[in-house]
Design an enzyme around this catalytic site. Structure first.
Site, PDB file in Angstrom:
ATOM      1  N   VAL B  11       0.837  -1.207   0.000  1.00 24.04           N
ATOM      2  CA  VAL B  11       0.000   0.000   0.000  1.00 24.04           C
ATOM      3  C   VAL B  11       0.871   1.257   0.000  1.00 24.04           C
ATOM      4  O   VAL B  11       0.691   2.157  -0.823  1.00 24.04           O
ATOM      5  CB  VAL B  11      -0.967   0.019   1.208  1.00 24.04           C
ATOM      6  CG1 VAL B  11      -1.772   1.313   1.232  1.00 24.04           C
ATOM      7  CG2 VAL B  11      -1.903  -1.185   1.156  1.00 24.04           C
ATOM      8  N   ARG B  42      11.337  -0.200   7.330  1.00 32.97           N
ATOM      9  CA  ARG B  42      12.037  -1.040   8.293  1.00 32.97           C
ATOM     10  C   ARG B  42      13.516  -1.151   7.930  1.00 32.97           C
ATOM     11  O   ARG B  42      14.370  -1.086   8.785  1.00 32.97           O
ATOM     12  CB  ARG B  42      11.388  -2.424   8.339  1.00 32.97           C
ATOM     13  CG  ARG B  42      11.539  -3.069   9.702  1.00 32.97           C
ATOM     14  CD  ARG B  42      10.843  -4.415   9.791  1.00 32.97           C
ATOM     15  NE  ARG B  42       9.421  -4.285   9.500  1.00 32.97           N
ATOM     16  CZ  ARG B  42       8.604  -5.319   9.263  1.00 32.97           C
ATOM     17  NH1 ARG B  42       9.079  -6.551   9.289  1.00 32.97           N
ATOM     18  NH2 ARG B  42       7.344  -5.135   9.005  1.00 32.97           N
ATOM     19  N   LYS B 102      -7.165  -1.400  10.180  1.00 33.37           N
ATOM     20  CA  LYS B 102      -8.447  -1.875  10.724  1.00 33.37           C
ATOM     21  C   LYS B 102      -8.291  -2.563  12.075  1.00 33.37           C
ATOM     22  O   LYS B 102      -9.123  -2.417  12.958  1.00 33.37           O
ATOM     23  CB  LYS B 102      -9.119  -2.816   9.747  1.00 33.37           C
ATOM     24  CG  LYS B 102      -8.281  -4.033   9.402  1.00 33.37           C
ATOM     25  CD  LYS B 102      -8.628  -4.596   8.039  1.00 33.37           C
ATOM     26  CE  LYS B 102      -7.502  -5.421   7.475  1.00 33.37           C
ATOM     27  NZ  LYS B 102      -6.800  -4.813   6.366  1.00 33.37           N
ATOM     28  N   GLY B 131     -11.182  -1.773   1.224  1.00 35.58           N
ATOM     29  CA  GLY B 131     -10.220  -1.209   0.279  1.00 35.58           C
ATOM     30  C   GLY B 131     -10.669   0.065  -0.382  1.00 35.58           C
ATOM     31  O   GLY B 131     -10.928   1.076   0.271  1.00 35.58           O
ATOM     32  N   LYS B 202     -13.443  -5.231  10.682  1.00 33.51           N
ATOM     33  CA  LYS B 202     -14.199  -4.354   9.796  1.00 33.51           C
ATOM     34  C   LYS B 202     -15.656  -4.232  10.253  1.00 33.51           C
ATOM     35  O   LYS B 202     -16.256  -3.151  10.172  1.00 33.51           O
ATOM     36  CB  LYS B 202     -14.105  -4.871   8.364  1.00 33.51           C
ATOM     37  CG  LYS B 202     -12.680  -4.769   7.809  1.00 33.51           C
ATOM     38  CD  LYS B 202     -12.489  -5.630   6.565  1.00 33.51           C
ATOM     39  CE  LYS B 202     -11.089  -5.473   5.990  1.00 33.51           C
ATOM     40  NZ  LYS B 202     -10.801  -6.473   4.927  1.00 33.51           N
TER      41      LYS B 202
END
Lengths: 430, 430
Positions: B11, B42, B102, B131, B202
């Site tokens: 994403v 990271r 979420k 999404g 969700k």
């Protein structure tokens, strides 16, 4: 938050009802009470779906809009005048506006937007397209970080009901229209729906928002469904498709190499596997394609007093929240300022059914007619029928002008008995 | 407008790509340039889907969030920590937040909302549910003037792909899961999807917004799809239904007469005529019922880097517009403060398939078991099969506890060989 409602027909009366029934919830969601301060009607003694306290009723809409204490004017009269003057008067008097008036927005939206912006007031109109379906807010806000490339909408319930009826029962247009009228889905004078005027207004609004450009109803190429025959519907069925009246707004590259907006309303065949194909009866749906999000669809009731009132009250809450914060919503943006592509330059695909003499060389002659106009053929299906044969040709994409010229030429060919069906094809990949 | 992106996976990398590619459009829509000011990763030397200028990369996410010049933090790391600390740190430092997290929102949303509100900053999270599909904004804003009564969602693409595969091919769960893994639709450890944890998070978010109450993942009754058999899917098909994993949030009247929230995730049979039934493969859709608007559906890709990034950037534009105006969005509202109904008190319907001895009185005995628990039967279908017979019973609505007790009793009856399928039924009228 004091609210004036202009019009108390099927939508206005439901707005008034919900303002009463949902008062506590509205107050909690806005953060302040929402008070109905007046309702403008044509006749004080008319029968209405809801009881409105007599002291709130007035026949002088202009005076109601001009009142100092009104924060929000809800316009659900419809039509061009006096709606336009009233909507223009509201921000001058300090009030924001929520309207469901698609015809006015599609004809003269920029004038309304400018008046609201100049006065620092809001103008919201979710109810103007596809009734209760949230589609304008998602286009304007949810997809604001994406690039919308195409909008395909079933935005007129009357015509969808008629075409659905023709598909399921095999009826012709006239019979299906009569049934729609008997059931209250079509008006006595069905012109605005059947000829695509209503859908064209919505197409203009969708195109403006999707492509950040100014598109008016006059820019929309419009064809209605009155010429759709039972044969067209059968022909669609034979190729696994269904006929729908689509409002289409898409980005296309024009002859000059620039991206332009193609915006049109016409019947088209779409594959039964397409999400829009399963939109039945008087339901509406809008299918959106964008570069990052991909394919989205929004589905629901596209008309009716209560669903339309739901959209109006959603806008009311937004305007009231803005009002409390001393701000306004973003307003309209036409920064992209894209041109509207002439229909002749728009790339489309045609489905053409032709009755031809059943003799050697016919297919070659027909193929030659397409080739002469630079139209490439995707599929041909030939069926012998006694002396005659039927050819069903589906083209690849070509300019609409080239396709129309091809059909014109076919009509004049000696071997062609009749061009029995001409319809555009949408919702498939090239 | 300076933006920090935390996380540069599937994403995050698409967010970075779109911030570059859409820079001109974003600037026009926001009214000011949007600048990528830093990307927390990271490992500096990891392979990435997009090129990020080296000077923008940092491994110190906390320091990036704390920078004075950052106006907006986009969190797409996922998981509880360090995401929570970073999201809580952003408003303290003056930045608003857009997140797709979420799990964190469903576990600890109120803490995040309060931190944002206290600091006068925004917290948006459209990408956290379904999404690219705009569903949270329509629930929160478009339907703000309406009363939502039910939300039925297919909000997990992995399980929908598996169930769709079982439906179309007749495969069992294990084979369908294997295929989903081979095609990249399911992870090597599929627990979060298959056991319904993802959908439950969700469901909690949807329920909170739809009913203006605080609902966390712990409130959600959760059953996954690992026990769904090929026989269940066949049985659904026999009654014109299809099995879907549904996230359900609805208003129900509790034993005390008060409206409460029922929120749950479980497989259920829905009729093939229901709009959700045609949601295929890994697509998502959310079906919303409200008092005034009626039935709405929102459909599209529920996952994937690019669609999720579209939702993130839509939020970014809203936050940036608010920022320019010196305001913030409305924030969360939990004013209705409704209780969550225990699953046992929730009204559901059961489909129960039973192998029974084929002898007189069996149907009467089975009917008696339902009656003893106060469960009314809607339909019974009986099929003889050699020595045995199969009974398929579909109940009317009853409390889940009564239905579960009925099934328990059936399992212990001497005439019952086996209870072969038990599944809830949704999407039909009582």
């Amino acid at each position: 938050m004091k609210v004036a409602v202009l019009g108390c027909g099927s939508v206005g009366s439901q707005v008034v009802r919900l303002l009463g029934e949902q008062a506590d919830d509205l107050a909690a969601r806005v953060g302040a009470p929402v008070e109905l301060a007046g309702v403008a009607v044509r006749r004080l003694d008319a029968a209405r779906e809801v009881d409105v306290p007599t002291e709130l009723l007035t026949t002088d809409a202009a005076a109601l809009v001009a009142r100092d204490d009104i924060d929000l004017v809800i316009e659900v009269i419809g039509g061009i005048e006096p709606a336009r003057s009233l909507i223009l008067g509201a921000p001058e008097g300090g009030a924001s506006v929520v309207t469901a008036n698609k015809a006015l927005l599609a004809e003269d939206g920029p004038t309304l937007f400018e008046a609201a912006e100049k006065a620092g007031r809001d103008l919201y109109y979710e109810a103007a397209v596809a009734g209760a379906i949230p589609i304008l807010r998602p286009l304007r806000e949810s997809l604001a970080g994406d690039k919308v490339t195409r909008v395909l909408g079933i935005v007129n319930g009357t015509t969808n009901f008629i075409l659905d009826k023709m598909d399921t029962s095999g009826a012709g247009f006239a019979d299906a229209l009569e049934e729609a009228q008997a059931l209250g889905y079509a008006e006595a004078d069905p012109t605005a729906d059947v000829e695509g005027f209503d859908a064209a207004a919505k197409a203009a609004i969708l195109a403006s928002l999707a492509f950040h450009s100014r598109v008016t109803a006059a820019d929309v190429h419009r064809e209605g469904i009155a010429d759709v025959t039972a044969g067209d519907v059968r022909s669609a069925r034979d190729m696994g498709s269904v006929v729908k009246l689509l409002a289409i707004a898409e980005l296309r590259t024009g002859a000059d190499g620039e991206e332009a907006v193609s915006v049109r309303v016409h019947p088209a065949m779409i594959p039964r596997s397409h999400p829009l194909a399963s939109v039945r009866e008087a339901y509406n749906a809008v299918f959106v394609e964008s570069e990052a999000a991909g394919q989205l669809m929004f589905y629901g009731p596209g008309a009716g007093g209560s669903p339309t009132a739901s959209a109006v009250l959603g806008d009311l809450v937004t305007v009231a929240r803005n009002h409390r914060q001393g701000t306004r919503g973003m307003g309209e943006s036409a920064y992209a300022d894209r041109a509207v592509l002439p229909m002749g330059e728009t790339l489309t695909r045609y489905h053409v059914a032709i009755d031809v003499a059943d003799r050697a060389g016919v297919l070659a002659a027909v193929a030659q007619a397409f080739a002469e106009h630079g139209v490439s053929i995707q599929t041909v299906r030939q069926e012998g029928r006694g002396d005659d044969a039927q050819l069903v040709v589906v083209s690849h994409e070509a300019t609409d002008a080239a396709l129309a010229a091809t059909v014109e030429q076919l009509r004049n060919m000696e071997i062609v008995r009749e061009v029995t069906s001409v319809m555009r094809v949408e919702g498939t990949e090239e």
